[in-house]
Scaffold this active site. Structure first.
Site, mmCIF file in Angstrom:
data_model
loop_
_atom_site.group_PDB
_atom_site.id
_atom_site.type_symbol
_atom_site.label_atom_id
_atom_site.label_comp_id
_atom_site.label_asym_id
_atom_site.label_seq_id
_atom_site.Cartn_x
_atom_site.Cartn_y
_atom_site.Cartn_z
ATOM 1 N N SER A 40 94.372 -104.979 42.388
ATOM 2 C CA SER A 40 93.601 -105.891 41.558
ATOM 3 C C SER A 40 93.393 -105.455 40.213
ATOM 4 C CB SER A 40 91.985 -105.673 42.213
ATOM 5 O OG SER A 40 91.984 -105.948 43.615
ATOM 6 N N CYS A 128 73.586 -102.134 57.062
ATOM 7 C CA CYS A 128 72.858 -103.379 56.926
ATOM 8 C C CYS A 128 71.740 -103.754 57.968
ATOM 9 C CB CYS A 128 73.851 -104.517 56.699
ATOM 10 S SG CYS A 128 75.045 -104.614 57.884
ATOM 11 N N HIS A 248 72.400 -111.639 58.567
ATOM 12 C CA HIS A 248 72.473 -111.052 59.791
ATOM 13 C C HIS A 248 71.026 -111.413 60.674
ATOM 14 C CE1 HIS A 248 75.861 -108.975 59.469
ATOM 15 N NE2 HIS A 248 75.598 -107.799 59.177
HETATM 16 P P1 A2P Z 1 91.107 -104.847 46.288
HETATM 17 O O1 A2P Z 1 90.457 -106.130 46.372
HETATM 18 O O2 A2P Z 1 91.828 -104.163 45.223
HETATM 19 O O3 A2P Z 1 91.458 -104.454 47.535
HETATM 20 P P2 A2P Z 1 85.905 -105.765 51.453
HETATM 21 O O4 A2P Z 1 84.781 -104.909 52.261
HETATM 22 O O5 A2P Z 1 85.480 -107.415 51.072
HETATM 23 O O6 A2P Z 1 87.160 -106.048 52.148
HETATM 24 O O7 A2P Z 1 86.316 -105.057 50.151
HETATM 25 C C1 A2P Z 1 86.839 -104.060 49.871
HETATM 26 C C2 A2P Z 1 86.652 -103.453 48.528
HETATM 27 O O8 A2P Z 1 87.356 -102.081 48.412
HETATM 28 C C3 A2P Z 1 87.692 -104.292 47.506
HETATM 29 O O9 A2P Z 1 87.153 -104.342 46.241
HETATM 30 C C4 A2P Z 1 88.895 -103.726 47.549
HETATM 31 O O10 A2P Z 1 89.717 -103.816 46.291
HETATM 32 C C5 A2P Z 1 88.394 -101.962 47.668
HETATM 33 N N1 A2P Z 1 89.437 -101.209 47.955
HETATM 34 C C6 A2P Z 1 90.250 -101.069 48.941
HETATM 35 N N2 A2P Z 1 91.056 -100.149 49.166
HETATM 36 C C7 A2P Z 1 90.806 -99.597 47.764
HETATM 37 C C8 A2P Z 1 91.740 -98.325 47.257
HETATM 38 N N3 A2P Z 1 92.569 -97.816 47.843
HETATM 39 N N4 A2P Z 1 91.203 -97.875 46.207
HETATM 40 C C9 A2P Z 1 89.984 -98.503 45.190
HETATM 41 N N5 A2P Z 1 89.367 -99.608 45.936
HETATM 42 C C10 A2P Z 1 89.824 -100.131 47.126
#
Ligand code: A2P
Length: 343
Positions: A40, A128, A248
């Site tokens: 991202s 939650c 929920h």
């Molecule tokens: P990204 O969108 O770049 O994958 P959700 O619970 O909705 O699935 O969101 C998970 C969140 O955690 C997202 O913002 C995701 O970013 C982030 N995330 C997942 N893996 C990593 C990582 N290795 N480092 C940083 N953020 C992460």
């Protein structure tokens, strides 16, 4: 004072709500850093005319951050929170990783805000399902002294993140188009099998504990409720995923030491901070998940004394779990810390 703030997991289902809550509830920030995975990095997130460029989370992300809100998953918190603590940042963590650590306060501000005084740089946001239940029961516990809780949950797919919501939309369309729904994520991304959630209920949230036959989600409700209320409270939970996008619901039965005085129950519930009594069966008024999307309160209805046990009560508790169950409770912990002079 204004703070240098970061959201870790800012592109996720909870992270997006954290950004909204920071604005909506006026968390005083001087700067706001949005962190997510390398996938991202560089994405632009807009909110109310502000533009934020998402940055990749690294060990060095916290040199200029005073308060960080975390919701990127337990393994990310496990790995990176220690770097943030070392950099002097206060961390409000929405993952399950630190919740049962005796050094880490597990806080619902209106229930046990005082526990914040013992923090050592990390504060855990409860699961939650636990948050909305203890918030609804807090005043009843203070007055009637709860001995046992039996709870069944009806949990929305957004609890499984953005992927859970996409799965419900996609599968619903597949079924309506006469196709076989394809399951890729639910009931649990990390488990061996996947089942369709569209037009279905799945009695599994998170993986199972093969020793005691409860799911991890059910054990979160058991252990976290004990940590927040009292270690002697007996809790039995059944957690079920239902085809609801957001919010929920919980069917909660409690047994109390003091006999139930139903007028007192209504008086306590209608004066509980953060709780809305939404109960008028003559007019078919009761909480439903779709009524409260984006709302930060816990809604309680169908309140009734047990027919056989004078020391027992049933109620129905609904909250937007992305708000009160996650993002709002986290931001509210931050606001409470400011109010208590801890930030
Ligand atoms: P990204 O969108 O770049 O994958 P959700 O619970 O909705 O699935 O969101 C998970 C969140 O955690 C997202 O913002 C995701 O970013 C982030 N995330 C997942 N893996 C990593 C990582 N290795 N480092 C940083 N953020 C992460």
């Amino acid at each position: 004072k204004k703070y240098k703030v970061a959201i870790v997991g800012a592109t996720g289902a909870v992270g997006r709500e954290m950004l909204k809550c920071i604005f909506q509830f006026n968390f005083p920030f001087e700067s706001l850093k949005l962190l997510a995975s390398a996938r991202s990095a560089g994405k632009v997130v807009e909110y109310e005319g502000h533009e934020f460029v998402v940055e990749e989370l690294t060990e060095n992300s916290f040199e200029d951050v005073e308060v960080a809100f975390w919701s990127a998953g337990g393994s990310i918190s496990e790995k990176y929170v220690p770097y943030a603590v070392k950099a002097g940042c206060i961390n409000i963590d929405n993952t399950s990783h630190f919740r049962m650590d005796p050094e880490v306060p597990l806080v619902v501000p209106e229930v046990n805000g005082e526990a914040l005084r013992n923090h050592k740089g990390i504060i855990a946001n409860p699961n939650c399902t636990t948050i909305q239940m203890v918030s609804a029961l807090n005043r009843l516990n203070e007055y009637f002294d709860i001995e046992r809780i039996i709870v069944s949950t009806y949990q929305a797919v957004s609890g499984a993140g953005v992927a859970g919501m996409e799965e419900l939309y996609r599968q619903s369309k597949e079924v309506l188009d006469g196709k076989e729904p394809i399951a890729k994520t639910l009931p649990c991304a990390g488990d061996k099998k996947h089942y369709p959630i569209a037009f279905n209920c799945i009695p599994q949230v998170d993986k199972f504990d093969l020793d005691n036959h409860f799911s991890k989600e059910e054990m979160k409700m058991v252990n976290e409720t004990k940590k927040i209320f009292d270690k002697d409270i007996k809790v039995n939970a059944t957690c079920v995923r239902v085809p609801v996008l957001r919010g929920h619901s919980e069917s909660v039965y409690i047994e109390t030491k003091k006999p139930i005085d139903i007028d007192k129950v209504f008086e306590l519930l209608s004066s509980s901070h953060g709780v809305e009594l939404y109960d008028d069966i003559e007019n078919q008024v009761y909480p439903m998940a779709t009524l409260f999307i984006g709302d930060e309160l816990v809604h309680v209805g169908r309140v009734r004394k047990d027919l056989d046990n004078d020391h027992a009560l049933s109620l129905w508790v609904v909250a937007d779990q992305l708000m009160k169950g996650a993002a709002y409770n986290s931001v509210d912990i931050g606001l409470k810390m400011i109010e208590m002079g801890l930030l």
